[in-house]
Design an enzyme around this catalytic site. Structure first.
Site, PDB file in Angstrom:
ATOM      1  N   ASN A   1     -10.177  -0.256   0.198  1.00  0.00           N
ATOM      2  CA  ASN A   1      -8.722  -0.245   0.167  1.00  0.00           C
ATOM      3  C   ASN A   1      -8.239  -0.862  -1.146  1.00  0.00           C
ATOM      4  O   ASN A   1      -8.311  -2.073  -1.336  1.00  0.00           O
ATOM      5  CB  ASN A   1      -8.173  -1.039   1.357  1.00  0.00           C
ATOM      6  CG  ASN A   1      -6.662  -1.015   1.438  1.00  0.00           C
ATOM      7  OD1 ASN A   1      -5.981  -0.576   0.514  1.00  0.00           O
ATOM      8  ND2 ASN A   1      -6.128  -1.516   2.547  1.00  0.00           N
ATOM      9  N   HIS A   8      -3.369   7.152   2.549  1.00  0.00           N
ATOM     10  CA  HIS A   8      -3.794   5.826   2.104  1.00  0.00           C
ATOM     11  C   HIS A   8      -5.198   5.557   2.647  1.00  0.00           C
ATOM     12  O   HIS A   8      -5.470   5.775   3.830  1.00  0.00           O
ATOM     13  CB  HIS A   8      -2.809   4.780   2.613  1.00  0.00           C
ATOM     14  CG  HIS A   8      -3.252   3.366   2.403  1.00  0.00           C
ATOM     15  ND1 HIS A   8      -3.785   2.915   1.209  1.00  0.00           N
ATOM     16  CD2 HIS A   8      -3.239   2.289   3.238  1.00  0.00           C
ATOM     17  CE1 HIS A   8      -4.085   1.632   1.327  1.00  0.00           C
ATOM     18  NE2 HIS A   8      -3.757   1.234   2.550  1.00  0.00           N
ATOM     19  N   CYS A  39       0.811  -1.228   0.000  1.00  0.00           N
ATOM     20  CA  CYS A  39       0.000   0.000   0.000  1.00  0.00           C
ATOM     21  C   CYS A  39       0.842   1.274   0.000  1.00  0.00           C
ATOM     22  O   CYS A  39       0.337   2.349  -0.315  1.00  0.00           O
ATOM     23  CB  CYS A  39      -0.943  -0.003   1.195  1.00  0.00           C
ATOM     24  SG  CYS A  39      -2.036  -1.443   1.256  1.00  0.00           S
TER      25      CYS A  39
END
Length: 337
Positions: free
Chosen positions: A293, A263, A132
Site C-alpha cells: 500500500n 487502490h 489514499c
C-alpha cells in the site's frame, strides 16, 4: 456528480461565459519506485508474522522502501519526468503541479513546490491531502482547470514515503505499506473521451480509525495507527459503492467497464469491489503483491503499469477508485484515448 456542464466556462477574470467546457483526460503516465525490495521474509525478523500470513490476509509479497537520502520529492520528480516524456511535453508546457501526498518531508514548503523547482517548471504548485484517495481527488481537481479552459496541461502526482511513518514494531501495520510515486499529465482530449464522471466523499467522524499524529507529545507521534477491523469494513462498503456512484453519474454500469484500477491496499477489499460491480478479476488490475500500500501513489503506479503492459486500449472505459484516512473515498470514470 457529472464532470461537464454544457455551455458554461470560467473566463480568465472569473466570469462565467457561454463557452462550452473542454473534455479533460490523461495524456501521459509515469511512475517511480525505490530500488530496495523488502520481502515478507525480512519482516519476519522484525515482528511476529510470517510470509504465509501476510500473503493470505493482504495479498502483499514485497514492498519498496526508500534508501537513506532518497526523498519524496525525488520519487515525484522521476515519476513526473516519465509522464511528461509519455505525453511528449516539455516541463515548460505545464501550467500547474498538484502533488497528492500525506507523507511530506516538510509541513512547508510543499512537495509540489520542490518538484516544480527540480523540474525547472514555471507554474503554480500545491499539495493536496486526502490520504489514499488523494490521487483521484487531485485528478478530478486538475480536470476542472482543463475543462474551463483556464489551463492546458496539469501535472498530477501521487507520491508517498510511508516507511518513515510506519511503526516497525506493529505487525498490524508495518506489513502493509511501501513507498513510491506515480504521475499523470491531464490535458484536453477529444469530446467523448477523458473524464466522464466521478464521485467524491468523506466522513470525518471516522478520522480516529486511521491516523498519524504529528503534534508534540501525542501518543504514537508521527506513526501510523489503524483500527484494522473497522477500516476494513468501511473499505469493503465504500470502495465498491463509490465506483457504482461514479458510473451512475455518467449513465454507466459495471458491465460497461473494461478495466478497474483500484487502490492497492488489500486483495480481499479489491475482490469485494469487483464483486459489487459484477466484474471478473481478469478485468481488475492488481500489483499490490509487488509494492504493498503506497497510499496516494497506488492508483497512478497501477495505471502507469497497466498502460505499459497494454491492459488499456483506446476506447476502453476505465474506473479508478480509492478509499483512505479522513475517512475519504473517490472514484473516477474515464474513456481512454
Amino acid at each position: 456528480m457529472n464532470v461537464l456542464v454544457p455551455n458554461a466556462a470560467v473566463a480568465g477574470n472569473g466570469q462565467i461565459t457561454s463557452k462550452a467546457l473542454v473534455q479533460a483526460g490523461i495524456t501521459g503516465l509515469g511512475h517511480r519506485v525505490p530500488d530496495r525490495i523488502v520481502p515478507n521474509s525480512e519482516l519476519e525478523t522484525l515482528v511476529d508474522t510470517s510470509d504465509e500470513w501476510i500473503r493470505d490476509r493482504t495479498g502483499i509479497e514485497e514492498r519498496r522502501i526508500v534508501a537513506p537520502g532518497e526523498t519524496l520529492a525525488h520519487l515525484c520528480e522521476a515519476a513526473a519526468r516519465s509522464a511528461l516524456e509519455d505525453a511528449k511535453l516539455s516541463v515548460l508546457d505545464i501550467d500547474l503541479i498538484i502533488v497528492a501526498t500525506c507523507t511530506p518531508e516538510n509541513l512547508f514548503p510543499s512537495t509540489a513546490a520542490q518538484v516544480q523547482n527540480a523540474l525547472g517548471a514555471r507554474c503554480g504548485a500545491f499539495d493536496l491531502e486526502a490520504a489514499c484517495s488523494g490521487f483521484v481527488y487531485a485528478l478530478i481537481c486538475a480536470s476542472q482547470f482543463i475543462a474551463t479552459g483556464a489551463m492546458k496541461n496539469v501535472l498530477v502526482i501521487g507520491g508517498e514515503v510511508m516507511s518513515r511513518y510506519v511503526d516497525w514494531t506493529d505487525r498490524n501495520t508495518c506489513v502493509l505499506f511501501g513507498d513510491g510515486a506515480g504521475a499523470a499529465v491531464v490535458s484536453a482530449v477529444d469530446n467523448g473521451f477523458g473524464l466522464l464522471g466521478f464521485d467524491l466523499g468523506a466522513d470525518g467522524s471516522g478520522g480516529e480509525l486511521l491516523r498519524c499524529a504529528v503534534l508534540p507529545n501525542e501518543v504514537n507521534n508521527a506513526k501510523i495507527y489503524q483500527s484494522g477491523r473497522e477500516v476494513y469494513k468501511f473499505a469493503v462498503e465504500q470502495m465498491g459503492a463509490s465506483a457504482v456512484r461514479g458510473l451512475e453519474s455518467c449513465g454507466l454500469t459495471g458491465e460497461d467497464v473494461d478495466l478497474l484500477v483500484p487502490h492497492q491496499a488489500n486483495i480481499r477489499i479489491i475482490q469485494s469491489a469487483a464483486k459489487r460491480l459484477k466484474m471478473p478479476m481478469d478485468k481488475v488490475f492488481v500489483n499490490l503483491q509487488k509494492y504493498g500500500n503506497t497510499s496516494s501513489a497506488t492508483i497512478p503506479i497501477a495505471l502507469s503499469e497497466a498502460t505499459k503492459s497494454n491492459r488499456i486500449n483506446s476506447g476502453d472505459t476505465v474506473v479508478l477508485v480509492g478509499f483512505g484516512a479522513g475517512l475519504t473515498w473517490a472514484s473516477a470514470v474515464l474513456k481512454w484515448k
